[in-house]
Motif scaffolding. Structure first.
Motif, PDB file in Angstrom:
ATOM      1  N   PRO A 177       0.836  -1.219   0.000  1.00  9.18           N
ATOM      2  CA  PRO A 177       0.000   0.000   0.000  1.00  9.18           C
ATOM      3  C   PRO A 177       0.860   1.253   0.000  1.00  9.18           C
ATOM      4  CG  PRO A 177      -0.815  -1.573   1.616  1.00  9.18           C
ATOM      5  CD  PRO A 177       0.462  -2.127   1.084  1.00  9.18           C
ATOM      6  N   GLY A 178       0.533   2.195  -0.839  1.00  5.87           N
ATOM      7  CA  GLY A 178       1.263   3.451  -0.900  1.00  5.87           C
ATOM      8  C   GLY A 178       2.476   3.431  -1.812  1.00  5.87           C
ATOM      9  N   GLN A 179       2.871   2.239  -2.238  1.00 11.38           N
ATOM     10  CA  GLN A 179       4.071   2.121  -3.059  1.00 11.38           C
ATOM     11  C   GLN A 179       3.804   2.575  -4.497  1.00 11.38           C
ATOM     12  OE1 GLN A 179       5.530  -1.900  -3.050  1.00 11.38           O
ATOM     13  NE2 GLN A 179       7.440  -1.380  -4.090  1.00 11.38           N
ATOM     14  N   PRO A 180       4.742   3.341  -5.081  1.00 14.62           N
ATOM     15  CA  PRO A 180       4.554   3.729  -6.476  1.00 14.62           C
ATOM     16  C   PRO A 180       4.810   2.550  -7.407  1.00 14.62           C
ATOM     17  CG  PRO A 180       6.660   4.527  -5.673  1.00 14.62           C
ATOM     18  CD  PRO A 180       5.947   3.930  -4.489  1.00 14.62           C
ATOM     19  N   VAL A 181       3.982   2.425  -8.432  1.00 10.94           N
ATOM     20  CA  VAL A 181       4.183   1.378  -9.428  1.00 10.94           C
ATOM     21  C   VAL A 181       5.091   1.915 -10.529  1.00 10.94           C
ATOM     22  CG1 VAL A 181       3.028  -0.076 -11.132  1.00 10.94           C
ATOM     23  CG2 VAL A 181       1.955   0.342  -8.912  1.00 10.94           C
ATOM     24  N   VAL A 182       4.788   3.144 -10.943  1.00  8.66           N
ATOM     25  CA  VAL A 182       5.615   3.783 -11.962  1.00  8.66           C
ATOM     26  C   VAL A 182       5.332   5.281 -11.918  1.00  8.66           C
ATOM     27  CG1 VAL A 182       3.890   3.429 -13.765  1.00  8.66           C
ATOM     28  CG2 VAL A 182       6.262   3.739 -14.412  1.00  8.66           C
ATOM     29  N   TRP A 183       6.345   6.100 -12.191  1.00  3.13           N
ATOM     30  CA  TRP A 183       6.156   7.545 -12.241  1.00  3.13           C
ATOM     31  C   TRP A 183       5.970   7.997 -13.679  1.00  3.13           C
ATOM     32  CZ3 TRP A 183       5.039   9.298  -7.731  1.00  3.13           C
ATOM     33  CH2 TRP A 183       5.676   8.823  -6.581  1.00  3.13           C
ATOM     34  N   ALA A 226      -5.193   0.504  -7.646  1.00  4.26           N
ATOM     35  CA  ALA A 226      -4.151   1.459  -8.021  1.00  4.26           C
ATOM     36  C   ALA A 226      -4.819   2.728  -8.533  1.00  4.26           C
ATOM     37  CB  ALA A 226      -3.255   0.864  -9.105  1.00  4.26           C
ATOM     38  N   THR A 227      -4.108   3.846  -8.404  1.00  3.54           N
ATOM     39  CA  THR A 227      -4.645   5.106  -8.905  1.00  3.54           C
ATOM     40  C   THR A 227      -3.691   5.702  -9.934  1.00  3.54           C
ATOM     41  OG1 THR A 227      -3.556   6.382  -7.151  1.00  3.54           O
ATOM     42  CG2 THR A 227      -5.790   5.623  -6.721  1.00  3.54           C
ATOM     43  N   LEU A 228      -4.264   6.391 -10.914  1.00 10.55           N
ATOM     44  CA  LEU A 228      -3.484   7.172 -11.871  1.00 10.55           C
ATOM     45  C   LEU A 228      -3.632   8.633 -11.497  1.00 10.55           C
ATOM     46  CD1 LEU A 228      -4.761   5.638 -15.258  1.00 10.55           C
ATOM     47  CD2 LEU A 228      -2.992   4.776 -13.720  1.00 10.55           C
ATOM     48  N   GLN A 241      -4.175  15.793  -9.403  1.00 10.54           N
ATOM     49  CA  GLN A 241      -5.511  15.349  -9.789  1.00 10.54           C
ATOM     50  C   GLN A 241      -5.446  13.878 -10.149  1.00 10.54           C
ATOM     51  OE1 GLN A 241      -8.615  16.955 -10.056  1.00 10.54           O
ATOM     52  NE2 GLN A 241      -9.265  14.836 -10.410  1.00 10.54           N
ATOM     53  N   MET A 242      -6.263  13.092  -9.510  1.00 14.13           N
ATOM     54  CA  MET A 242      -6.356  11.691  -9.880  1.00 14.13           C
ATOM     55  C   MET A 242      -7.183  11.587 -11.155  1.00 14.13           C
ATOM     56  SD  MET A 242      -7.035   9.021  -6.905  1.00 14.13           S
ATOM     57  CE  MET A 242      -5.833   9.726  -5.799  1.00 14.13           C
ATOM     58  N   PRO A 257       2.451   7.795 -18.954  1.00 11.32           N
ATOM     59  CA  PRO A 257       1.959   9.166 -18.986  1.00 11.32           C
ATOM     60  C   PRO A 257       1.474   9.661 -17.620  1.00 11.32           C
ATOM     61  CG  PRO A 257       0.334   7.691 -19.931  1.00 11.32           C
ATOM     62  CD  PRO A 257       1.468   6.840 -19.468  1.00 11.32           C
ATOM     63  N   TYR A 258       1.266   8.776 -16.664  1.00 10.79           N
ATOM     64  CA  TYR A 258       0.726   9.178 -15.358  1.00 10.79           C
ATOM     65  C   TYR A 258       1.522   8.520 -14.239  1.00 10.79           C
ATOM     66  CZ  TYR A 258      -3.111   9.560 -18.681  1.00 10.79           C
ATOM     67  OH  TYR A 258      -3.854   9.824 -19.792  1.00 10.79           O
ATOM     68  N   ASP A 259       1.438   9.115 -13.051  1.00 12.51           N
ATOM     69  CA  ASP A 259       1.923   8.436 -11.858  1.00 12.51           C
ATOM     70  C   ASP A 259       0.936   7.335 -11.497  1.00 12.51           C
ATOM     71  OD1 ASP A 259       3.970  10.322 -11.687  1.00 12.51           O
ATOM     72  OD2 ASP A 259       2.784  11.648 -10.423  1.00 12.51           O
ATOM     73  N   VAL A 260       1.446   6.150 -11.267  1.00 13.94           N
ATOM     74  CA  VAL A 260       0.588   5.039 -10.834  1.00 13.94           C
ATOM     75  C   VAL A 260       1.018   4.640  -9.433  1.00 13.94           C
ATOM     76  CG1 VAL A 260      -0.249   2.732 -11.364  1.00 13.94           C
ATOM     77  CG2 VAL A 260       0.444   4.251 -13.225  1.00 13.94           C
ATOM     78  N   THR A 261       0.064   4.601  -8.510  1.00 11.65           N
ATOM     79  CA  THR A 261       0.368   4.281  -7.121  1.00 11.65           C
ATOM     80  C   THR A 261      -0.576   3.197  -6.612  1.00 11.65           C
ATOM     81  OG1 THR A 261       0.860   6.640  -6.838  1.00 11.65           O
ATOM     82  CG2 THR A 261       0.766   5.293  -4.839  1.00 11.65           C
TER      83      THR A 261
END
Lengths: 246, 246
Positions: free
Chosen positions: A44-50, A66-68, A78-79, A98-102
């Motif tokens: 939880p909270g870990q970034p998947v990719v920036w 996961a959220t973008l 903004q999510m 193209p997005y931060d994925v967390t």
DNA sequence: TTCCGCTCTTGATCAGGATCAAGGCGGCTC
DNA sequence: GAGCCGCCTTGATCCTGATCAAGAGCGGAA
């Protein structure tokens, strides 16, 4: 983050496998998938990719959320997407994210190496058609969010988010949301604020207001019960015909 | 609204034809397209289709501009898409339109009857791959809009819209936007407000403010010149690396 | 020409949500 | 248990953009 290679039958919730490939049951396609497919786990909270990073895989969400999100110069964020199990992550043909994925909860991704996946896409039209369908659904969801972000009041935004989460949770279990149904909010107040274009204080206030109005019931801070689903829908400001098909 | 059937070479800007079919130059595909393809013309302000209506065609924009919009119960509306020439309208597999589509200028659509188009899609993987690519681009654009709607100030919203229009106009002519470049705003103040989640008064005020600040120059109400494109970009609040690839 | 209607601009005031601030509630470690 | 930290709630005040209102500019029709 661990990589675990899969045996042939272990990925139950992957839409590529089940809806596109398995439906055809072409043995060599299955074997090819197994050679390029593996799991990744995130805390939880870990970034998947920036955003801007190279992504050498595409994936589908097996478990967790996961959220973008996107960020402005001064840090406002903004999510722009919420990935639940069976959702797809990554884009054939695009190398940088193209997005931060967390990961907002413990997240398991079913990954495919990019190159073989793209090769498979060309050779297996049923998969690219399935992917087109999923992408169109995402586009509709994004446009529904544009309406929420652009024109709804804070209260309507919260009601809309609760409605959408309830519907998606229900859809995962292949049923419609019912009166009295409960679910756990998968997002913190801050994440909800990032999603709705609000501040976390406003989110908190509006949730309290909906509780006071009897539209929702809260157990702890995250566990929500909706006694009357139609009443919640009324708070969304949407046309009563229910809006888009989900 | 007129229907004009096409001869084999008359549709110059249709992405299906040019990017997917013509690139392969398969004569029978071309012939099949010609049998299912025809033009429709719409006057400025004329609705193309209302949300919920049956759509027996899919189409690509040949000339003019169309907007997609959604409406809440009480009439608040939010634009969720802007279709310029070469953009695609309609979704394979979906019969009813999910959004209101309106021509904002004289609009020409290159239409395909739904059934044959879907048949062609199954038989011609290159087309569905092209369509997937276009849909993913649209999804990125929608998510960029979510950032604009959710987190930007009125001034940043206007600057972003001007930037996007300038970039798209330039892209149609296959060049980058340059300092001193001009373009005609294809939208009324009200349409811009519907797009940005603002009121038309705020749009007007912010455009005046940008003019006063020397960021833009106005000739009449619609014709815009950007003396320094970087200065306009600075007003958008975006990260300076230019955001998403367009 | 005059009138009308549409789009746009500008001003005055209002209000919804942001911001600033303080404190509560668990859950965690020591 | 004490203390700490992350997450959440609530209050007071401020400010951006909405709302209400008036009028300007301009094109088209009679």
């Amino acid at each position: 983050m661990n990589e675990i290679f899969l045996d042939q039958r272990s990925c139950q919730s992957c839409p590529i496998r089940h809806r596109a490939v398995c439906s055809k049951c072409e043995p060599d396609e299955l074997q090819m998938l197994d050679r390029i497919k593996y799991y990744r786990h995130y805390d939880p909270g870990q970034p998947v990719v920036w955003a801007g990073d190279e992504m050498d895989f595409v994936a589908s969400v097996v478990a967790g959320i996961a959220t973008l999100s996107q960020t402005l110069e001064d840090g406002r964020t903004q999510m722009v997407g919420l990935l639940l199990p069976s959702d797809f992550l990554g884009r054939p043909g695009r190398v940088t994210a193209p997005y931060d994925v967390t990961a907002t909860s413990a997240l398991t991704l079913c990954c495919f190496r990019r190159k073989p996946f793209e090769k498979m896409l060309v050779e297996t039209p049923s998969i690219s058609q399935r992917l087109l369908e999923m992408t169109l659904d995402e586009l509709d969801a994004a446009r529904q969010w544009m309406l929420i972000l652009g024109r709804k009041t804070a209260r309507e935004k919260i009601a809309s988010l609760l409605t959408i989460i309830a519907q998606r949770e229900a859809a995962l279990q292949r049923r419609a949301p019912t009166n009295g149904s409960s679910f756990e909010l998968p997002l913190t107040r801050e994440a909800m604020a990032d999603y709705l274009g609000l501040t976390l204080e406003t989110v908190s206030r509006q949730i309290s207001a909906l509780k006071r109005a009897g539209i929702i019931e809260l157990e702890g801070k995250r566990f929500v019960t909706v006694p009357d689903f139609a009443a919640l829908m009324d708070e969304t400001g949407d046309d009563s015909d229910g809006g888009l098909p989900v």
